[in-house]
Design a protein around this motif. Sequence first.
Motif, PDB file in Angstrom:
ATOM      1  N   HIS A 151      -4.440   0.832  -4.948  1.00 14.70           N
ATOM      2  CA  HIS A 151      -3.015   1.163  -4.915  1.00 14.70           C
ATOM      3  C   HIS A 151      -2.368   0.759  -6.232  1.00 14.70           C
ATOM      4  O   HIS A 151      -2.715  -0.250  -6.822  1.00 14.70           O
ATOM      5  CB  HIS A 151      -2.339   0.465  -3.744  1.00 14.70           C
ATOM      6  CG  HIS A 151      -3.007   0.780  -2.444  1.00 14.70           C
ATOM      7  ND1 HIS A 151      -2.922   2.007  -1.851  1.00 14.70           N
ATOM      8  CD2 HIS A 151      -3.804   0.042  -1.653  1.00 14.70           C
ATOM      9  CE1 HIS A 151      -3.629   1.997  -0.749  1.00 14.70           C
ATOM     10  NE2 HIS A 151      -4.173   0.817  -0.598  1.00 14.70           N
ATOM     11  N   HIS A 155       0.970   0.118  -6.840  1.00 17.81           N
ATOM     12  CA  HIS A 155       2.318  -0.427  -6.691  1.00 17.81           C
ATOM     13  C   HIS A 155       2.285  -1.911  -7.058  1.00 17.81           C
ATOM     14  O   HIS A 155       1.373  -2.622  -6.666  1.00 17.81           O
ATOM     15  CB  HIS A 155       2.817  -0.258  -5.255  1.00 17.81           C
ATOM     16  CG  HIS A 155       2.548   1.100  -4.677  1.00 17.81           C
ATOM     17  ND1 HIS A 155       3.103   2.248  -5.188  1.00 17.81           N
ATOM     18  CD2 HIS A 155       1.767   1.492  -3.661  1.00 17.81           C
ATOM     19  CE1 HIS A 155       2.680   3.286  -4.494  1.00 17.81           C
ATOM     20  NE2 HIS A 155       1.869   2.856  -3.574  1.00 17.81           N
ATOM     21  N   LYS A 168      10.238  -1.876   5.573  1.00 14.84           N
ATOM     22  CA  LYS A 168       9.195  -0.909   5.973  1.00 14.84           C
ATOM     23  C   LYS A 168       8.208  -0.617   4.836  1.00 14.84           C
ATOM     24  O   LYS A 168       7.879   0.524   4.547  1.00 14.84           O
ATOM     25  CB  LYS A 168       9.823   0.372   6.498  1.00 14.84           C
ATOM     26  CG  LYS A 168      10.656   0.155   7.760  1.00 14.84           C
ATOM     27  CD  LYS A 168      11.308   1.434   8.225  1.00 14.84           C
ATOM     28  CE  LYS A 168      12.092   1.323   9.493  1.00 14.84           C
ATOM     29  NZ  LYS A 168      12.724   0.140   9.871  1.00 14.84           N
ATOM     30  N   ILE A 169       7.750  -1.700   4.194  1.00 15.19           N
ATOM     31  CA  ILE A 169       6.746  -1.602   3.138  1.00 15.19           C
ATOM     32  C   ILE A 169       5.416  -2.018   3.742  1.00 15.19           C
ATOM     33  O   ILE A 169       5.275  -3.138   4.238  1.00 15.19           O
ATOM     34  CB  ILE A 169       7.085  -2.518   1.941  1.00 15.19           C
ATOM     35  CG1 ILE A 169       8.500  -2.260   1.434  1.00 15.19           C
ATOM     36  CG2 ILE A 169       6.062  -2.323   0.831  1.00 15.19           C
ATOM     37  CD1 ILE A 169       8.982  -3.287   0.421  1.00 15.19           C
ATOM     38  N   ASP A 170       4.446  -1.125   3.732  1.00 15.92           N
ATOM     39  CA  ASP A 170       3.122  -1.445   4.268  1.00 15.92           C
ATOM     40  C   ASP A 170       2.332  -2.259   3.261  1.00 15.92           C
ATOM     41  O   ASP A 170       2.481  -2.089   2.052  1.00 15.92           O
ATOM     42  CB  ASP A 170       2.353  -0.159   4.587  1.00 15.92           C
ATOM     43  CG  ASP A 170       3.000   0.642   5.709  1.00 15.92           C
ATOM     44  OD1 ASP A 170       3.631   0.022   6.592  1.00 15.92           O
ATOM     45  OD2 ASP A 170       2.876   1.879   5.695  1.00 15.92           O
ATOM     46  N   THR A 189       0.833  -1.205   0.000  1.00 16.41           N
ATOM     47  CA  THR A 189       0.000   0.000   0.000  1.00 16.41           C
ATOM     48  C   THR A 189       0.868   1.255   0.000  1.00 16.41           C
ATOM     49  O   THR A 189       0.346   2.357   0.025  1.00 16.41           O
ATOM     50  CB  THR A 189      -0.942   0.023   1.215  1.00 16.41           C
ATOM     51  OG1 THR A 189      -0.170  -0.076   2.406  1.00 16.41           O
ATOM     52  CG2 THR A 189      -1.949  -1.120   1.151  1.00 16.41           C
ATOM     53  N   THR A 190       2.182   1.048  -0.027  1.00 21.45           N
ATOM     54  CA  THR A 190       3.121   2.165  -0.094  1.00 21.45           C
ATOM     55  C   THR A 190       4.153   1.881  -1.185  1.00 21.45           C
ATOM     56  O   THR A 190       4.376   0.728  -1.562  1.00 21.45           O
ATOM     57  CB  THR A 190       3.868   2.374   1.245  1.00 21.45           C
ATOM     58  OG1 THR A 190       4.501   1.147   1.620  1.00 21.45           O
ATOM     59  CG2 THR A 190       2.931   2.801   2.351  1.00 21.45           C
ATOM     60  N   ALA A 191       4.775   2.929  -1.675  1.00 21.66           N
ATOM     61  CA  ALA A 191       5.805   2.778  -2.701  1.00 21.66           C
ATOM     62  C   ALA A 191       7.036   2.081  -2.109  1.00 21.66           C
ATOM     63  O   ALA A 191       7.276   2.146  -0.902  1.00 21.66           O
ATOM     64  CB  ALA A 191       6.184   4.145  -3.255  1.00 21.66           C
ATOM     65  N   TYR A 192       7.793   1.419  -2.972  1.00 22.99           N
ATOM     66  CA  TYR A 192       9.016   0.743  -2.534  1.00 22.99           C
ATOM     67  C   TYR A 192      10.001   0.692  -3.696  1.00 22.99           C
ATOM     68  O   TYR A 192       9.642   0.902  -4.848  1.00 22.99           O
ATOM     69  CB  TYR A 192       8.704  -0.666  -2.030  1.00 22.99           C
ATOM     70  CG  TYR A 192       8.171  -1.580  -3.098  1.00 22.99           C
ATOM     71  CD1 TYR A 192       9.028  -2.354  -3.867  1.00 22.99           C
ATOM     72  CD2 TYR A 192       6.808  -1.655  -3.356  1.00 22.99           C
ATOM     73  CE1 TYR A 192       8.551  -3.176  -4.867  1.00 22.99           C
ATOM     74  CE2 TYR A 192       6.314  -2.474  -4.360  1.00 22.99           C
ATOM     75  CZ  TYR A 192       7.185  -3.234  -5.101  1.00 22.99           C
ATOM     76  OH  TYR A 192       6.708  -4.045  -6.093  1.00 22.99           O
TER      77      TYR A 192
END
Length: 109
Positions: free
Chosen positions: A40, A42, A63-65, A9-12
């Motif tokens: 999302h 991603h 730290k990837i949600d 749900t977050t960029a990585y």
Amino acid sequence: DHKAMFMPTTAYDKDAVVEKALEMNFQDIDFAPNPEDSEHDHDCIVAAVSDLGLLHDLAHELKIDGATSLVYLPKERIDISDEDKEKNFAAMEEFENLEGIDAVFHNMS
């Protein structure tokens, strides 16, 4: 194919994911588009089913949600008519409304 998948749900950084996966001795690591109806944009991180726990740990360490789950991914894509696509998307939407369904994947091109 039965796979372990992390839906972020977050960029990585993909390079960082591959590097960490090599350090953690993953059997295989790949990326797949999120389901088309996902909120999302991603790419999902895909691994062997046996690496499900490692996939969760990898996301936590970087730290990837998101969420980890087991999925069946299509082996190949098929062409179908627009009318059939519309019917399939309607059916997929009904499946997604069922309890316990996180996402529905398809092999339509």
